[in-house]
Write a protein that holds these residues in place. Sequence first.
Motif, PDB file in Angstrom:
ATOM      1  N   SER A  56     -51.995 107.739  25.627  1.00 21.03           N
ATOM      2  CA  SER A  56     -52.501 108.579  26.713  1.00 21.03           C
ATOM      3  C   SER A  56     -53.898 108.112  27.096  1.00 21.03           C
ATOM      4  O   SER A  56     -54.451 107.183  26.488  1.00 21.03           O
ATOM      5  N   GLY A  57     -54.473 108.754  28.091  1.00 20.29           N
ATOM      6  CA  GLY A  57     -55.819 108.393  28.498  1.00 20.29           C
ATOM      7  C   GLY A  57     -56.857 108.705  27.450  1.00 20.29           C
ATOM      8  O   GLY A  57     -57.958 108.151  27.462  1.00 20.29           O
ATOM      9  N   SER A  58     -56.514 109.592  26.496  1.00 22.08           N
ATOM     10  CA  SER A  58     -57.489 110.029  25.495  1.00 22.08           C
ATOM     11  C   SER A  58     -57.299 109.405  24.119  1.00 22.08           C
ATOM     12  O   SER A  58     -58.156 109.543  23.249  1.00 22.08           O
ATOM     13  N   GLY A  59     -56.172 108.722  23.887  1.00 21.04           N
ATOM     14  CA  GLY A  59     -55.964 108.138  22.568  1.00 21.04           C
ATOM     15  C   GLY A  59     -54.511 107.786  22.307  1.00 21.04           C
ATOM     16  O   GLY A  59     -53.656 107.907  23.187  1.00 21.04           O
ATOM     17  N   ASP A  60     -54.239 107.334  21.077  1.00 26.10           N
ATOM     18  CA  ASP A  60     -52.902 106.899  20.691  1.00 26.10           C
ATOM     19  C   ASP A  60     -52.356 107.752  19.551  1.00 26.10           C
ATOM     20  O   ASP A  60     -53.113 108.238  18.706  1.00 26.10           O
ATOM     21  N   THR A  61     -51.028 107.930  19.551  1.00 29.22           N
ATOM     22  CA  THR A  61     -50.342 108.506  18.398  1.00 29.22           C
ATOM     23  C   THR A  61     -49.290 107.512  17.941  1.00 29.22           C
ATOM     24  O   THR A  61     -48.753 106.738  18.747  1.00 29.22           O
ATOM     25  N   PHE A  62     -48.982 107.527  16.646  1.00 32.30           N
ATOM     26  CA  PHE A  62     -48.091 106.533  16.064  1.00 32.30           C
ATOM     27  C   PHE A  62     -46.924 107.231  15.371  1.00 32.30           C
ATOM     28  O   PHE A  62     -47.122 108.215  14.654  1.00 32.30           O
ATOM     29  N   GLU A  63     -45.728 106.697  15.580  1.00 30.09           N
ATOM     30  CA  GLU A  63     -44.537 107.314  15.002  1.00 30.09           C
ATOM     31  C   GLU A  63     -43.562 106.229  14.561  1.00 30.09           C
ATOM     32  O   GLU A  63     -43.239 105.323  15.334  1.00 30.09           O
ATOM     33  N   LEU A  64     -43.091 106.306  13.334  1.00 32.58           N
ATOM     34  CA  LEU A  64     -42.115 105.348  12.809  1.00 32.58           C
ATOM     35  C   LEU A  64     -40.713 105.858  13.129  1.00 32.58           C
ATOM     36  O   LEU A  64     -40.337 106.957  12.703  1.00 32.58           O
ATOM     37  N   VAL A  65     -39.946 105.079  13.892  1.00 31.22           N
ATOM     38  CA  VAL A  65     -38.612 105.487  14.347  1.00 31.22           C
ATOM     39  C   VAL A  65     -37.553 104.767  13.526  1.00 31.22           C
ATOM     40  O   VAL A  65     -37.644 103.557  13.286  1.00 31.22           O
ATOM     41  N   THR A  66     -36.520 105.519  13.114  1.00 30.99           N
ATOM     42  CA  THR A  66     -35.517 104.980  12.174  1.00 30.99           C
ATOM     43  C   THR A  66     -34.095 105.004  12.723  1.00 30.99           C
ATOM     44  O   THR A  66     -33.151 104.805  11.965  1.00 30.99           O
ATOM     45  N   SER A  67     -33.926 105.253  14.021  1.00 32.16           N
ATOM     46  CA  SER A  67     -32.566 105.456  14.546  1.00 32.16           C
ATOM     47  C   SER A  67     -31.764 104.175  14.710  1.00 32.16           C
ATOM     48  O   SER A  67     -30.535 104.217  14.770  1.00 32.16           O
ATOM     49  N   ILE A  68     -32.418 103.009  14.812  1.00 38.77           N
ATOM     50  CA  ILE A  68     -31.685 101.745  14.903  1.00 38.77           C
ATOM     51  C   ILE A  68     -31.404 101.263  13.489  1.00 38.77           C
ATOM     52  O   ILE A  68     -32.309 100.883  12.747  1.00 38.77           O
TER      53      ILE A  68
END
Length: 449
Positions: free
Chosen positions: A67-79
């Motif tokens: 976003s314009g204010s920062g980043d968020t991080f998420e580990l995705v496991t669906s593949i």
Amino acid sequence: MHSAAIPAPVRIVHIGLGAFHRSHQAWYTYHASDAAQWGIASFSGRRPDAAETLAAQDGLYTVVQRSGSGDTFELVTSIVEAVDGADLQRLMELVAAPETAVVTLTITEAAYAQYETNGVGLEASTPLGRLVLALAARREAGAGPIAVVSCDNLADNGQVTRKAVLALAAWPAGQAGPFAGLADWIDGNVSFVSTSVDRITPRTTTSDLELVAEACGYRDAAAVITEPFHNWVLSGSFPAGRPHWEDAGAVFVDDIEPYENRKLWLLNGAHSILAYSGKFRGHETVAEALSDGVCRAAVEEFWDEAARHLPASLMIRDYRLALLERFGNGRIAHHLAQIAMDGTTKLRMRALPVLNAERAAGRPGDGAARMISAWMAYLSSAEEFQDPRAAEIRAALALEGRKRTIALMALVKPELAADADLVTQISSLQAALITSPTADFSPFDQAAR
């Protein structure tokens, strides 16, 4: 990078493993309440690189929401399985498995255009050809009905896919032997779901990967950068079931056309205008082009035209304001060169419907015509470009003046080149763009109308 969870069983097969698939369909599946039942096997497209990179990480990857204010991080496991698209045998095995309920596609608009313009037959080298061969394997296995879900930027993409698949299944080579009657079986056992997809996902850069390593403490060669906004509208049946995608915000509707048009015209159409006029005027990203008053005015003009042909119930003004905010997010480096690809295909879906509607109403449709003229100006100045009709474009560019304009217009749609008034209109608009001041970076702060 690791995940202690037991991988979900493969019940979705995806063709076209890329960044958008990872930020959209796979992300939605990961956020479904029944995600543990819906693993995805994703097959790469033209090259095996994406599959090889993801397979080395056991299918795990990071989604960075910027976003314009920062980043968020998420580990995705669906593949749970990443496969080289050339591995037709594995594709056939998985589609033929009775547990598999859904096949999703992100094969780009050009893959469908290739079928339309060249009449490509039943070949394993094309994404739709591989899909038909895999559906033949499912019929042979007696695995039952299945849903095919196109996630490409095409109007009525489910029906476009259905038409292409049925034609390929009935190709002369399929009239005898193991393919006899395949088209009839597909017609009775395969549902083709139409969708509208929306999430800006630029190419991941080396600096993005370094950021993930620093923030998360692991190296991820398959990370994707995307915006917080996401939207998925679907219309059609799933005879063998589907994940609870609505848990992540997906919307299921009976009539998808208005949603498709809103997205194709307002978002994708604006992207094309910014890509072609922006590249011509020396910009590299969407945010840069939007800050150029000439490019921004062209977008607003086209939006005004398109809005006349969209239902008010879709809250068009709010949608436009949201797009301006999204496009202006300078932390998302959405490169214009990426958007500018495959213009002959994209213009047919983004510019022509609005142009035709405006002219039918007795208006000139300058906003839509300006998109086509900007494409021509871009091609005339670009050292390199990517398009399924690149050789024909280069031949047209060798011509001069009105002949060049006519030849390029014919590549978008032959009937355009026969319209003398339209040829004159587009020529004039192109000339106006060429003579516009090249250093104009006025903010053009007028609110979206």
